[in-house]
Structure formats: structure tokens, C-alpha cells
Design an enzyme around this catalytic site. Structure first.
Site, PDB file in Angstrom:
ATOM      1  N   CYS A  12       0.834  -1.206   0.000  1.00 25.71           N
ATOM      2  CA  CYS A  12       0.000   0.000   0.000  1.00 25.71           C
ATOM      3  C   CYS A  12       0.867   1.254   0.000  1.00 25.71           C
ATOM      4  CB  CYS A  12      -0.972  -0.045   1.179  1.00 25.71           C
ATOM      5  SG  CYS A  12      -2.313   1.127   1.032  1.00 25.71           S
ATOM      6  N   HIS A  54      -3.668  -5.588   0.863  1.00 28.16           N
ATOM      7  CA  HIS A  54      -3.021  -5.820   2.159  1.00 28.16           C
ATOM      8  C   HIS A  54      -2.993  -7.307   2.518  1.00 28.16           C
ATOM      9  CE1 HIS A  54      -2.594  -1.691   3.750  1.00 28.16           C
ATOM     10  NE2 HIS A  54      -3.656  -1.408   3.011  1.00 28.16           N
ATOM     11  N   GLU A 104      -1.202  -8.627   4.707  1.00 26.34           N
ATOM     12  CA  GLU A 104      -1.037  -8.776   6.168  1.00 26.34           C
ATOM     13  C   GLU A 104      -2.376  -8.661   6.896  1.00 26.34           C
ATOM     14  OE1 GLU A 104      -0.869  -6.020   4.618  1.00 26.34           O
ATOM     15  OE2 GLU A 104      -1.011  -4.272   5.931  1.00 26.34           O
TER      16      GLU A 104
END
Lengths: 235, 776
Positions: A86, A203, A205
Site C-alpha cells: 500500500c 493488504h 497482512e
């Protein structure tokens, strides 16, 4: 094997990356303050999401001047692994480690939702545990994720198999509707020509547990960990 | 002190009455200087002093075994187990958001986040409750749409950059809010039980540090502005709205938490409304000490600022810290690491006065108590509203209103047989109050920090506590129409619905925070409705054992003589002991039983059906309508039965029946969500009331459940033991939503069609304007 998560003033996904590495990958990880310049003890560095320096100018435009970024360039030049997520992707583009730029989303809004991306190649340290053509459900959360580049760059990215992820629908088709931000050629993530620096807008994560709606992101981190483990055993 | 004659003109610009001025002179034993008058004006403003509401607020229950910090601090704190506490509060930013939607809303988020991290808590989640005039109203529709777009963009800008997930809340539309939108921001943070900080200036001789952004001339008299009604010149007050800097706030958060961990901090307080003035004297008041400040030392963004301007500035992203003597260097170094100013500007002093020095001259010397405990308290006149709540509209405004709304009875609907209930359901599901709010919450980062377990759009959002197996559920609820028609019953209904929403995700209600949005307290019928709301809220909070731990009162919500509906907003927080037991409202599997806990009465007179299908105006509903009766015992039984079933792992889904009634609730259960395809349902609604009421009545105390065949026996037993009516409605499955009434099918519609209408309605209404707003 040791990971570092770089913290700029305004980074806000730093804790999320740290959490995934320590809890789900189960490897040692440090926060690296943006004024630090010694990366010698790390095998991989993550540039997390957030709003570095508030991103009031252009996303990532100020972060590229932080002292740590010179070290990241050396780190990458030595073939070490760099993952930009990002804001991290935006910073890598601003720093010239990846080509192209990320501009405002097609509809000018910030967008936060789960989208689908297709794994375009497994020939990277970040995707070698994934299956080519498989579809991952990952969250996006950005206002400036619309990837642009000139024709020559695009042709180069395509020819060198450096487009790693494309936005797609649930069936894996890259349609205009499935492209959330207007990115050129539905690009969601690319790597450099040495294939050791990856930037992506979604994302992974945030998608490492079923409890949070998707565990599809964990493949990126297990690829990374396995690659490093193999390197370590070679040494 | 500059002895300058205080004229009645000066008093009026400070929003102080002659009586209040006389009291100031009496408390001081002399004439105040102009700077001192400025200090009194902000500290005695409605916004800071709660002078009209204080005597009523005392009637709210504020204690309980889980309450660690009751109201009075920057945020309330409750124990959530395993050594963790939740600090939370909701606050209004209505006036600034009307004048300048983007920055007004953004700074509202900034303020509430500071209130939470001032307590030592790292913000875990934020929510907001928004009310606007209707989007397609002839007179103000365009403005309402641009206010919505601006407010949402401002909330998103601040929360996203700061890095706190904005996990939902509510968005409602009613013309009563056309010239006075409501923007209430909620934040919740987590803190270890033994690491809570307080806004106390303890320890005589301890240094007082100013930290964060520099002081400018922005926001002077913001608190006073929030304490007066608006008029045509409101837009000229735009400079009193501050500009928020979420990046700076993020640095401030990290620096403050780091400073707190260092052990060098004795007390800390946010500089919110009335900035330096209120933070310093409130800290001294809580500790029972005096405080002395030298304004020459304050970091300033502009040159030539007077003491008056610095004391009243509401520049954002600033905090006041009282450090332990000798440890100020540690605090300063931590803030320097984060590139923030941290300067000693004074000290805690003996006695009980607030002393302010500027350029070597004492510009204020006031007993702290005169500004806080001794501030005026009014027992304002109250008078029951004549026909319920249209009391909130002044006579003048009502006359104007009348001309632009339908007079008299709405057109009679055709006889039952000819009614197209499919069409009714489609129209209800696409009405802005019911339609999906995706367009709004997709602009908020609702997943950052990877704790959001139930995404926005559910009955309540759920955020896990990473270090434990626990999770917190939270929601915001309000209903101005109910409270206008019957403030006491309306308040009970809102608390009941908020508790029910939290229960529907499997959490036990813990405590509430409230934001009380009302018109001018100087009007007896407004004050009466306020008092009634307090009593209703108190009764319901006692019934659910959910004390009030924090909150905010926002009076003077009127523009051009027109007041808003009395609109208390409840922020309910609930606890899930085991996050794996979380449930949501979507049907999970074909072939499951669908059942209703609770019963349906004819509660259509104030409802989305009355507004959307019958075309009744808010005024007509309030004057002619009847607020549903909520039986708190029954409500508790419904909630208890749901929780028992959820905690036993028996439920596949649970959903509150509210706006649009059971038909809308069933449709929402059918719609797809992340990792879940849409699924149809076939139900038969028994009972004796009229068909429209059976489908769309908004009776409280009802929850729709779905569960596996094998769970039926246990669920029946649980309901019976809780003394809660349980009605089997039908089964899930197929692609249609089919609703029968006494064996006759009245609704049969494709779920795909319904869902498309529900999902796209708001975006369609807003799309054209948004492109314009985005280009601006």
C-alpha cells in the site's frame, strides 16, 4: 532469518505487519525507525501501509527522502528482499525502486473493501508458494492506488513477467468492474527486474486469519519465509 | 490586569448575561479584565459547563461493578477482563460540521481520539452517528447531499490517516436535520487496568508542559459558538472551524503513549474546546490545586497573539501534561523524537487559583472553582410539549414548513387485495434510511490494525482484543422521531435497541456513552423533553445493567429558529468472552429453521413504512403517531434467550428487527456478504394484525434467529426458560424471499433483485453530486 518493518512518521500498518511476521510466520522481527540506516542484520524488509508524513503532498513523496530509504536502496541492490504494501508500494515507486506511479482512484474516493486478485506468476520470492492463476481475496484500503505507467514500461513489465498480481473477479477474469481503482492493465502488484522488490496495493497482512474474513494473504508471507529459509541453508 | 470597562455589548458578544456578569464580579470580588472575561465566557458556556443539563444528568446511573472511571474524566472506562479496560466516549461536532463539513467532521474525530488516548488507551476503533436532511428534498436536497459527502470525506480523511478503524455507526435522514446535521463521533481505546491516566494537576511544584501543535488564532470562541443557535450569518463563522491534521495527531498519540510508559507523566489532558483555558483549570480542579502558566512560553504559529487569543484558541492536536518534577527532560526528549514541540509553560502551585502571566504581566488570577464547580447551574423552565415533539419546531418555522409539505391526511392506500407488497418491500429496502450504507463505510478504513471481526453493516461491529480471546461489540443508535413523540419512551426504546444490537452479535451489553443532541434549552418544551429523555434512559440503563460512563450534551441545535428533534444517541459497548462465538445476521445454510423471538404489534404509525409508503411527514408522524411500547422485562428475556443460544453455539444467525420491520429484516438476512452467497427464505407470518403491520411494523424486542434442525429442541427450551415467546417462521433456502400471511403469499421476490436495490440505492442518489464535490 530476521525481518524488519520500517516505521515512518505516519505509518499505521506497521503493527499489522509486525504481528503477522511474529505470530503467523513465527520469525524474529524488529521495527526500524526511519532515521536508522543500518539494515545489515535483516534478511527482508517490509515497508508498511499508512500515511507517511501525512501524505499531504503525494503519497510517498516525502518518505523517499527519509534516511532509511538510502539503506533500503543498497539493501535491494544487494539482492535482499523488500516488500512494499500500500503506502509501501507508493514509496517504492517514488523512490525509483519500482517503475510507474500510483495516482488517485478512478472515482476519487478512498476505498476499503475485500477485492480479488489473480496470482500472475510464481517466479518471485513472494509468490513461489502460490499457484499461478489462483484468486486471492484481500482487502484494499487506499485513495491513491490507480497504477499508471508509460507504454514502454508496461510492455517491459509484461514481457519480463513482472506483473505479479492483477485485480480480477471471483472467477479470475480481469474485467473493468473488478478493477477497483482504474489501474492500468488491472495491475495490483509488480516487482523490479531483479525480482527481489515487490510492491502491491492490497493488504496481505490483513488477510492471514479466517477470523478476519480471509487467510489468503498468508501465502505471500509463507513464500517469503520459505525463500529465506532456503537461502539460509545455502549459506 | 487591564481595567477596561465591560459594556453590555462586550457581554453579549461573549454570550454572558448581566446576571452571570454580576456573579463573576461577586466571585472575584472585583471587576474582571477582558482576558478574564474571555476565560469565564468559555468556561461558563453551555458546552463546557453543562449549566442547563447538569441537574438532570445526575439522575443517570453511572456505577456498576465493571465501571472503573465514571463520567467526569476525558472518557469513561470499564473493565473488560484479563487486566484490560475499555475507555470510550461519544461527542458531537454538529455546529462545525454544518459550517464546514469536511474539517468540522475531521476535527470531531480528532477530538474524540484525544479524549481516549489521554486516558492512556490506544484507540481500537471509532464509529460515527450521522443525521442529515433528506437527500431528495426539494429545497435543501442538494445541500444535504453535499453535507453528507463532505462529512464522510472528513471523517474518512482523519480516521484513515490516523490509523484507527472506523467500523460503522449509523446514518439517518430526516428533514428535521436539514439545516442542522448531527455529527457524533465515538472512539474506544484499550488500556491496562493499572495504566490508566487522569487529567489531574497533582503535586505542587510539578512542571506543566505544553505538547503537540503550535497555537494559532483558529477556533477562538468555538465553545461559545457551539452554545448558541445559528442564523443566516452562520457561514461567517467558518473561521472558527479548525483545520485538522491527522498526521500530527498520530505522532501525538505515539509520543503521549511513550511518555506515559516512561513514568514521567503525572497527569495529562487534551486541549479541546476552550483549549488551554479549560485543560489547565479542569486539571487543577480535579486535583484541588492551583496552576500557573506563562503564555510567553507557548509555542505559537502566529506572531503578536494576545493572552486572550492564546487562552481561547482551539488549535487542534495539543495536550497539556503535568510531569513529575525533575523528569520534564525525559518527556521533552520523547516528543522531540516524534518531531513535536514540548515546552514547560508553568507549574502546579499552592492554593486554588489559576494564574496566567503574559510578558511579565499577570493577565488572569481566578479561583479555579469559580470556573468549574461554581459555574452557574440552571434549573430551566420546563413545559410538556403539546402534541408530542413538534414542540421542537418554532411557530415561525412550522408555518414555513407547512407551506412546503403535504397538508392533511396522506392519500388513502387502496384496499388490501390491490396492494403490491413486493413493490413496498423494494421501495422500503431502497429508502436511504434502510438501504446499505456501503457508499459511506467503504470510504473508511475499517480493517487497519487487523482486529475487525464483524465488518460495518451488521447490527453491531465487533473488534477483537488481540492479546486475549475476548472481543468488544459496539453500536450507535438514535431515533429522533420516537423521542419527539414521546421522549421518555423514545429514550427507553433507543437503549433497548442498542442493547439488542450488541446481543445480536453474541455480546453481553456492558455500559453506554451518550450524546444528547437537543435544541435550545431556553425553550421550556425542549428542556422538558431533555428531562424526560434522561428519565427514560436511566430506567432502561438500570434494566439492562448498562451504566452511563461518559457522554456529551449538545444544545442549541437550531438554525433560523428551527430546532432539531430531540435526538439522544446511545453508544453501547458489549463484551464477547470468546470471539469464536460471534454471530452475524446473514443466513448461513439452506434448510435452516427461521424463528422469531418476541412478538409483533401494530407499530406502524411512526415507521419507515409510514414515511416511505404512506408518504407521511415527520410532523404528521410525531403528532398523530404512537411510540411503540417497550416492555423492558420482555426485552431482557429476548436478549437473554439469544445470548444463551449464542453462547451454547446453537445459532447460525441473529438479526434485530427494526426499521422496515420483519420483512426488511428477513431480506437483510438473505443478502450476500463476504464469503457468503445470498440465500432465500420461505416464511409464514401468523398473527391477527393487519398485513402491512405484520410485514413492516417496527415493534421492539424482536430478534430473528436461524439454526440447524438439531438445535430446535434446545432453543425451544432456552426460550421457555427465559419466558420469551418463540415463533417458528419458516426455512431458509432457494433464491426467492417468499413471505406468506396465513397461507397466502404476499411477497415473492428474487433476492438478487432485492439486494441490488438495497446495495445501489444510496450510491445512485449521490453519484452525480459526488463527482462535482470531488472536483472541487
Amino acid at each position: 532469518m530476521k525481518f524488519g518493518v520500517i516505521v515512518f512518521p505516519g505509518s499505521n500498518c506497521d503493527h499489522d505487519a509486525y504481528h503477522v511476521i511474529s505470530k503467523h510466520v513465527g520469525q524474529p522481527v524488529d521495527f526500524i525507525w526511519h532515521r536508522d540506516t543500518d539494515l545489515s542484520s535483516y534478511d527482508a524488509v517490509i515497508i508498511p501501509g499508512g500515511f507517511s508524513y501525512g501524505d499531504y503532498l503525494r503519497a510517498g513523496a516525502l518518505a523517499r527522502f527519509s534516511p532509511v530509504m538510502n539503506s533500503v536502496k543498497d539493501f535491494a541492490a544487494r539482492g535482499r528482499l523488500v516488500l512494499g504494501i500500500c503506502n509501501g508500494f507508493q514509496i517504492l515507486c517514488e523512490a525509483g525502486l519500482l517503475p510507474g506511479a500510483l495516482i488517485r482512484n478512478r472515482d476519487l474516493h478512498f476505498i476499503c473493501e475485500h477485492i480479488n486478485i489473480r496470482v500472475e506468476t510464481t517466479e518471485t520470492a513472494f509468490t513461489n508458494r502460490l499457484r499461478a492463476g489462483s484468486v486471492l481475496s484481500l482487502p484494499i484500503a487506499h485513495a491513491e492506488g490507480n497504477y499508471v505507467c508509460d507504454d514502454k514500461t508496461l510492455e517491459e513489465l509484461q514481457r519480463e513477467d513482472r506483473i505479479i498480481f492483477r485485480y480480477c473477479d471471483a472467477g479470475g477474469e480481469t474485467t473493468g468492474e473488478a478493477n477497483p481503482n482504474g489501474s492500468r492493465d488491472s495491475i495490483a502488484g509488480i516487482c523490479n527486474s531483479a525480482r527481489n522488490v515487490l510492491g502491491l496495493m492490497p493488504h496481505p497482512e490483513r488477510a492471514c486469519e479466517d477470523l478476519l474474513g480471509s487467510a489468503d494473504g498468508s501465502g505471500v508471507f509463507s513464500s517469503l519465509a520459505d525463500t529465506l529459509a532456503a537461502q539460509v541453508s545455502v549459506y | 490586569m487591564n481595567p477596561e470597562a465591560i459594556t453590555s455589548e462586550i457581554l453579549s458578544t461573549h454570550n454572558l448575561t448581566e446576571e452571570e456578569f454580576a456573579r463573576i464580579k461577586e466571585l472575584l470580588g472585583r471587576e474582571p479584565g477582558l482576558t478574564e472575561l474571555g476565560i469565564f465566557s468559555v468556561m461558563w458556556s453551555e458546552h463546557c459547563s453543562y449549566k442547563s443539563s447538569r441537574i438532570h444528568l445526575k439522575r443517570l446511573p453511572t456505577t456498576g461493578e465493571r465501571v472503573i472511571v465514571p463520567p467526569g474524566e476525558n472518557a469513561g472506562v470499564v473493565d473488560v477482563g484479563d487486566g484490560w479496560c475499555a475507555a470510550f466516549k461519544v461527542e458531537s461536532h454538529n455546529h462545525p460540521s454544518f459550517i464546514e463539513p469536511f474539517q468540522g467532521a475531521a476535527t470531531g474525530v480528532g477530538g474524540i481520539l484525544r479524549d481516549v488516548f489521554t486516558m492512556g488507551a490506544r484507540p481500537l476503533a471509532s464509529m460515527n452517528s450521522l443525521r442529515f436532511g433528506s437527500l431528495d428534498q426539494q429545497q435543501h436536497g442538494r445541500r444535504n447531499r453535499s453535507l453528507l459527502a463532505g462529512v464522510v470525506a472528513g471523517l474518512a480523511h482523519y480516521g484513515n490517516a490516523f490509523g484507527v478503524p472506523t467500523i460503522g455507526g449509523e446514518v439517518a435522514f430526516d428533514d428535521a436535520y436539514a439545516l442542522n446535521p448531527l455529527v457524533n463521533a465515538f472512539a474506544l481505546g484499550l488500556v491496562r487496568r493499572d495504566q490508566i491516566f487522569f487529567g489531574k494537576a497533582t503535586g505542587v511544584g510539578n512542571p506543566v508542559l505544553y505538547v503537540g501543535a503550535k497555537t494559532g488564532r483558529d477556533g477562538i470562541h468555538g465553545a461559545t459558538m457551539a452554545s448558541a443557535e445559528f442564523d443566516e450569518e452562520a457561514m461567517e463563522k467558518r473561521p472558527t472551524v479548525q483545520v485538522g491534521d491527522p498526521f500530527l495527531e498520530k505522532l501525538l498519540l505515539e509520543a503521549c503513549l511513550e511518555a506515559m510508559r516512561s513514568g514521567a507523566v503525572a497527569g495529562i489532558q487534551d486541549m479541546g474546546a476552550a483549549g488551554l483555558t479549560s485543560s489547565s483549570c479542569e486539571m487543577a480542579a480535579r486535583a484541588g490545586t492551583g496552576i500557573e502558566l506563562d503564555l510567553s512560553l507557548v509555542p505559537q504559529r502566529e506572531t503578536g497573539m494576545t493572552a486572550y487569543e492564546m487562552l481561547l484558541s482551539e488549535s487542534q492536536e495539543r495536550m497539556l501534561i503535568v510531569a513529575h518534577k525533575g523528569r520534564e527532560r525525559e518527556v521533552i526528549d520523547i516528543f522531540r523524537k516524534w518531531d513535536l514541540d514540548a515546552v514547560v509553560i508553568g507549574h502546579v502551585r499552592e492554593g486554588s487559583n489559576m494564574v496566567v502571566v503574559h510578558n511579565g504581566e499577570t493577565v488572569a488570577d481566578i479561583p479555579v472553582a469559580a470556573l468549574t464547580d461554581e459555574a452557574p447551574r440552571y434549573e430551566r423552565e420546563m413545559k410538556a410539549g403539546s402534541a408530542g415533539g413538534s414542540s421542537a419546531l418554532s411557530v415561525r418555522a412550522r408555518t414555513i414548513e407547512r407551506a412546503s409539505t403535504l397538508a392533511g391526511e396522506p392519500p388513502a392506500l387502496p384496499a388490501d387485495a390491490a396492494l403490491d407488497y413486493n413493490d413496498f418491500l423494494l421501495r422500503l429496502i431502497s429508502s436511504p434510511n434502510i438501504a446499505s450504507k456501503e457508499w459511506v463505510y467503504c470510504q473508511y478504513d475499517h480493517m487497519v490494525r487487523t482486529n475487525t471481526v464483524v465488518l460495518p453493516g451488521a447490527d453491531a461491529a465487533v473488534v477483537r482484543i488481540k492479546e486475549t480471546r475476548r472481543a468488544l461489540a459496539m453500536c450507535l443508535d438514535g431515533n429522533g422521531r420516537y423521542c419527539a413523540a414521546n421522549p421518555r419512551e423514545g429514550a427507553k426504546l433507543i437503549v433497548a435497541e442498542a442493547a439488542r444490537n450488541v446481543v445480536c452479535v453474541g455480546a453481553r451489553p456492558l455500559a453506554i456513552t451518550n450524546c444528547l443532541n437537543f435544541a435550545s434549552p431556553e425553550r421550556p418544551e425542549v428542556m422538558w423533553s431533555f428531562s424526560e429523555v434522561i428519565d427514560g434512559m436511566a430506567e432502561a440503563c438500570l434494566a439492562f445493567n448498562t451504566p452511563v460512563v461518559s457522554g456529551n450534551v449538545s444544545f442549541y441545535n437550531e438554525t433560523e429558529g428551527r430546532g432539531i428533534l430531540p435526538t439522544p444517541v446511545i453508544g453501547m459497548v458489549g463484551l464477547l468472552e470468546d470471539v469464536r462465538r460471534v454471530i452475524q445476521h446473514g443466513f448461513k445454510r439452506a434448510g435452516d429453521h427461521i424463528a422469531l423471538l418476541g412478538t409483533t404489534a401494530d407499530d406502524l404509525s411512526i415507521s419507515e413504512y409510514a414515511a416511505t409508503i404512506e408518504g407521511r411527514t415527520t410532523d404528521e408522524m410525531i403528532q398523530g403517531g404512537r411510540v411503540p411500547v417497550v416492555d423492558l422485562e420482555r426485552e431482557r428475556a429476548v436478549q437473554e434467550a439469544t445470548l444463551r443460544a449464542a453462547e451454547s453455539g446453537l445459532l447460525h444467525s441473529a438479526h434485530d428487527c427494526s426499521d422496515g420491520g420483519i420483512a426488511v429484516a428477513l431480506a437483510e438476512c438473505c443478502f450476500s456478504s463476504l464469503n457468503r452467497s445470498a440465500i432465500g427464505a420461505e416464511v409464514d407470518l401468523g398473527g391477527t394484525i393487519e398485513i402491512p403491520a405484520r410485514l413492516f411494523s417496527e415493534s421492539p424486542s424482536r430478534i430473528i434467529l436461524s439454526f440447524d434442525e438439531a438445535a430446535l429442541g434446545q432453543i425451544e427450551e432456552i426460550a421457555a426458560r427465559a419466558n420469551c415467546p418463540l415463533t417458528m417462521l419458516g426455512r431458509t433456502g432457494g433464491n426467492q424471499l417468499s413471505i406468506k400471511v396465513d397461507d397466502e403469499e404476499v411477497i415473492n421476490i428474487s433476492v438478487t433483485e432485492l439486494e441490488a436495490a438495497w446495495r445501489t440505492s444510496l450510491a445512485t442518489k449521490l453519484r452525480a453530486d459526488v463527482l462535482v464535490a470531488g472536483a472541487e
